[in-house]
Design a protein around this motif. Structure first.
Motif, PDB file in Angstrom:
ATOM      1  N   PHE A   1     -17.321  25.194  47.313  1.00  0.00           N
ATOM      2  CA  PHE A   1     -16.537  24.729  48.462  1.00  0.00           C
ATOM      3  C   PHE A   1     -15.367  23.841  48.050  1.00  0.00           C
ATOM      4  CE2 PHE A   1     -15.437  22.419  52.263  1.00  0.00           C
ATOM      5  CZ  PHE A   1     -15.556  23.379  53.262  1.00  0.00           C
ATOM      6  N   ILE A   2     -15.619  22.819  47.275  1.00  0.00           N
ATOM      7  CA  ILE A   2     -14.557  21.873  46.904  1.00  0.00           C
ATOM      8  C   ILE A   2     -13.513  22.541  46.017  1.00  0.00           C
ATOM      9  CG2 ILE A   2     -14.042  19.740  45.629  1.00  0.00           C
ATOM     10  CD1 ILE A   2     -15.203  19.245  48.433  1.00  0.00           C
ATOM     11  N   ARG A   3     -13.932  23.382  45.082  1.00  0.00           N
ATOM     12  CA  ARG A   3     -12.964  24.082  44.229  1.00  0.00           C
ATOM     13  C   ARG A   3     -12.040  24.937  45.093  1.00  0.00           C
ATOM     14  NH1 ARG A   3     -12.188  29.154  41.204  1.00  0.00           N
ATOM     15  NH2 ARG A   3     -13.799  30.062  42.504  1.00  0.00           N
ATOM     16  N   GLN A   4     -12.607  25.664  46.043  1.00  0.00           N
ATOM     17  CA  GLN A   4     -11.788  26.487  46.929  1.00  0.00           C
ATOM     18  C   GLN A   4     -10.845  25.621  47.770  1.00  0.00           C
ATOM     19  OE1 GLN A   4     -11.379  29.785  47.253  1.00  0.00           O
ATOM     20  NE2 GLN A   4     -12.754  30.170  45.551  1.00  0.00           N
ATOM     21  N   TYR A   5     -11.333  24.476  48.210  1.00  0.00           N
ATOM     22  CA  TYR A   5     -10.512  23.565  49.011  1.00  0.00           C
ATOM     23  C   TYR A   5      -9.294  23.106  48.204  1.00  0.00           C
ATOM     24  CZ  TYR A   5      -9.637  19.608  52.206  1.00  0.00           C
ATOM     25  OH  TYR A   5      -9.092  18.719  53.099  1.00  0.00           O
ATOM     26  N   VAL A   6      -9.514  22.787  46.937  1.00  0.00           N
ATOM     27  CA  VAL A   6      -8.405  22.351  46.079  1.00  0.00           C
ATOM     28  C   VAL A   6      -7.408  23.482  45.877  1.00  0.00           C
ATOM     29  CG1 VAL A   6      -7.773  21.638  43.734  1.00  0.00           C
ATOM     30  CG2 VAL A   6      -9.675  20.519  44.908  1.00  0.00           C
ATOM     31  N   ILE A   7      -7.874  24.655  45.462  1.00  0.00           N
ATOM     32  CA  ILE A   7      -6.917  25.721  45.147  1.00  0.00           C
ATOM     33  C   ILE A   7      -6.273  26.299  46.399  1.00  0.00           C
ATOM     34  CG2 ILE A   7      -7.966  26.275  42.931  1.00  0.00           C
ATOM     35  CD1 ILE A   7      -9.207  28.745  44.149  1.00  0.00           C
ATOM     36  N   ARG A   8      -6.926  26.222  47.543  1.00  0.00           N
ATOM     37  CA  ARG A   8      -6.334  26.737  48.779  1.00  0.00           C
ATOM     38  C   ARG A   8      -5.398  25.731  49.434  1.00  0.00           C
ATOM     39  NH1 ARG A   8      -6.925  31.670  47.339  1.00  0.00           N
ATOM     40  NH2 ARG A   8      -9.082  32.180  46.921  1.00  0.00           N
ATOM     41  N   THR A   9      -5.326  24.530  48.882  1.00  0.00           N
ATOM     42  CA  THR A   9      -4.397  23.531  49.403  1.00  0.00           C
ATOM     43  C   THR A   9      -3.070  23.566  48.659  1.00  0.00           C
ATOM     44  OG1 THR A   9      -6.118  22.060  50.228  1.00  0.00           O
ATOM     45  CG2 THR A   9      -4.013  21.049  49.727  1.00  0.00           C
ATOM     46  N   GLY A  10      -3.092  23.774  47.369  1.00  0.00           N
ATOM     47  CA  GLY A  10      -1.855  23.742  46.587  1.00  0.00           C
ATOM     48  C   GLY A  10      -1.035  25.009  46.717  1.00  0.00           C
ATOM     49  N   SER A  11       0.220  24.919  46.279  1.00  0.00           N
ATOM     50  CA  SER A  11       1.063  26.116  46.220  1.00  0.00           C
ATOM     51  C   SER A  11       0.440  27.091  45.225  1.00  0.00           C
ATOM     52  CB  SER A  11       2.475  25.742  45.767  1.00  0.00           C
ATOM     53  OG  SER A  11       2.459  25.317  44.413  1.00  0.00           O
ATOM     54  N   ALA A  12       0.889  28.329  45.239  1.00  0.00           N
ATOM     55  CA  ALA A  12       0.343  29.348  44.324  1.00  0.00           C
ATOM     56  C   ALA A  12       0.514  28.917  42.871  1.00  0.00           C
ATOM     57  CB  ALA A  12       1.012  30.689  44.572  1.00  0.00           C
ATOM     58  N   ASP A  13       1.687  28.410  42.515  1.00  0.00           N
ATOM     59  CA  ASP A  13       1.917  27.975  41.130  1.00  0.00           C
ATOM     60  C   ASP A  13       1.061  26.766  40.774  1.00  0.00           C
ATOM     61  OD1 ASP A  13       3.686  30.011  40.569  1.00  0.00           O
ATOM     62  OD2 ASP A  13       5.460  28.832  41.123  1.00  0.00           O
ATOM     63  N   TYR A  14       0.883  25.855  41.717  1.00  0.00           N
ATOM     64  CA  TYR A  14       0.036  24.694  41.456  1.00  0.00           C
ATOM     65  C   TYR A  14      -1.414  25.131  41.237  1.00  0.00           C
ATOM     66  CZ  TYR A  14      -2.438  20.324  41.911  1.00  0.00           C
ATOM     67  OH  TYR A  14      -3.266  19.252  41.666  1.00  0.00           O
ATOM     68  N   SER A  15      -1.874  26.080  42.027  1.00  0.00           N
ATOM     69  CA  SER A  15      -3.246  26.575  41.889  1.00  0.00           C
ATOM     70  C   SER A  15      -3.464  27.208  40.510  1.00  0.00           C
ATOM     71  CB  SER A  15      -3.578  27.565  42.998  1.00  0.00           C
ATOM     72  OG  SER A  15      -3.569  26.886  44.237  1.00  0.00           O
ATOM     73  N   LYS A  16      -2.455  27.876  39.975  1.00  0.00           N
ATOM     74  CA  LYS A  16      -2.559  28.439  38.619  1.00  0.00           C
ATOM     75  C   LYS A  16      -2.714  27.334  37.591  1.00  0.00           C
ATOM     76  CE  LYS A  16       0.106  32.549  39.684  1.00  0.00           C
ATOM     77  NZ  LYS A  16       1.428  33.168  39.624  1.00  0.00           N
ATOM     78  N   THR A  17      -2.027  26.227  37.785  1.00  0.00           N
ATOM     79  CA  THR A  17      -2.156  25.079  36.879  1.00  0.00           C
ATOM     80  C   THR A  17      -3.584  24.545  36.891  1.00  0.00           C
ATOM     81  OG1 THR A  17       0.146  24.469  37.243  1.00  0.00           O
ATOM     82  CG2 THR A  17      -1.297  22.741  36.397  1.00  0.00           C
ATOM     83  N   ILE A  18      -4.164  24.429  38.083  1.00  0.00           N
ATOM     84  CA  ILE A  18      -5.549  23.963  38.216  1.00  0.00           C
ATOM     85  C   ILE A  18      -6.495  24.976  37.573  1.00  0.00           C
ATOM     86  CG2 ILE A  18      -7.383  23.494  39.896  1.00  0.00           C
ATOM     87  CD1 ILE A  18      -5.342  21.224  39.593  1.00  0.00           C
ATOM     88  N   ALA A  19      -6.256  26.273  37.802  1.00  0.00           N
ATOM     89  CA  ALA A  19      -7.105  27.316  37.207  1.00  0.00           C
ATOM     90  C   ALA A  19      -7.056  27.248  35.687  1.00  0.00           C
ATOM     91  CB  ALA A  19      -6.679  28.694  37.697  1.00  0.00           C
ATOM     92  N   ASN A  20      -5.898  26.981  35.114  1.00  0.00           N
ATOM     93  CA  ASN A  20      -5.794  26.843  33.658  1.00  0.00           C
ATOM     94  C   ASN A  20      -6.679  25.715  33.143  1.00  0.00           C
ATOM     95  OD1 ASN A  20      -4.013  28.977  33.362  1.00  0.00           O
ATOM     96  ND2 ASN A  20      -2.198  27.686  33.514  1.00  0.00           N
ATOM     97  N   ALA A  21      -6.844  24.665  33.939  1.00  0.00           N
ATOM     98  CA  ALA A  21      -7.686  23.537  33.533  1.00  0.00           C
ATOM     99  C   ALA A  21      -9.151  23.960  33.444  1.00  0.00           C
ATOM    100  CB  ALA A  21      -7.521  22.372  34.502  1.00  0.00           C
ATOM    101  N   TRP A  22      -9.648  24.744  34.416  1.00  0.00           N
ATOM    102  CA  TRP A  22     -11.064  25.139  34.325  1.00  0.00           C
ATOM    103  C   TRP A  22     -11.279  26.224  33.289  1.00  0.00           C
ATOM    104  CZ3 TRP A  22      -9.872  26.281  39.839  1.00  0.00           C
ATOM    105  CH2 TRP A  22      -9.679  27.629  40.098  1.00  0.00           C
TER     106      TRP A  22
END
Length: 191
Positions: free
Chosen positions: A109-130
């Motif tokens: 839930f929280i991971r989805q909340y984070v990636i669904r809040t940011g812009s598409a490019d920002y979400s890719k940055t977060i995905a690179n971290a995990w």
């Protein structure tokens, strides 16, 4: 559509879904308070009931949304994609805007909340971290890469469903801390 109109619609949706959900969060450009909003995004955790599948010797206990959740979602507008037992739905609302409804597992839930809040490019940055930490988003939720295989097209398929699960984060800040990435307020989650 202007932000204030989108926020008003999102709040009405929350009011309609709150009797059948444990949690409902506004995400996307509405949460980032963008002046212009293309669609409305909600992350929901429906109230669940347990049901048994399988046989007497190997029962499988799963959870499904209560029937009232399905009814409430179906009454929101025209369903374009998905269904209430899946992880994602797109609904065309009477207000002539799309609702992207994300229905993640509790552990995701929280991971989805984070990636669904940011812009598409920002979400890719977060995905690179995990990914750096050895995790991936798979067809079976958030899993260790060692429990998955890459599939054609770049996604991941879970091959060990009994593998390690991620922690259940209590909030976004604990997720960012786990990722070892500085927390950003939603309005700043653009790249």
């Amino acid at each position: 559509m202007e932000y204030t109109q989108a926020l008003e619609i999102a709040n009405k949706l929350i009011e309609k879904l709150s009797p059948v959900c444990k949690k409902i969060y506004i995400a996307g450009s509405v949460r980032r308070k963008k002046s212009e909003v293309k669609d409305i995004e909600l992350i929901v955790s429906p109230i669940q009931y347990d049901f048994s599948d399988g046989d007497l010797f190997e029962p499988t206990i799963e959870q499904k949304p209560i029937p009232d959740f399905t009814k409430a979602v179906n009454e929101l507008g025209k369903i374009i994609k998905g269904n209430s037992h899946g992880r994602y739905m797109q609904i065309y609302l009477p207000e002539r805007v799309n609702l992207d409804l994300f229905i993640p597992d509790e552990v995701d839930f929280i991971r989805q909340y984070v990636i669904r809040t940011g812009s598409a490019d920002y979400s890719k940055t977060i995905a690179n971290a995990w990914v750096r930490l050895g995790w991936c988003g798979s067809d079976f939720g958030f899993r260790k890469q060692s429990d998955c295989v890459r599939v054609e097209g770049g996604g991941w398929k879970c091959i060990n469903k009994q593998g390690e699960l991620p922690p259940i984060w209590s909030d976004e800040k604990s997720f960012y801390e786990w990722l070892q990435v500085p927390y950003l307020e939603p309005e700043n989650r653009n790249v």
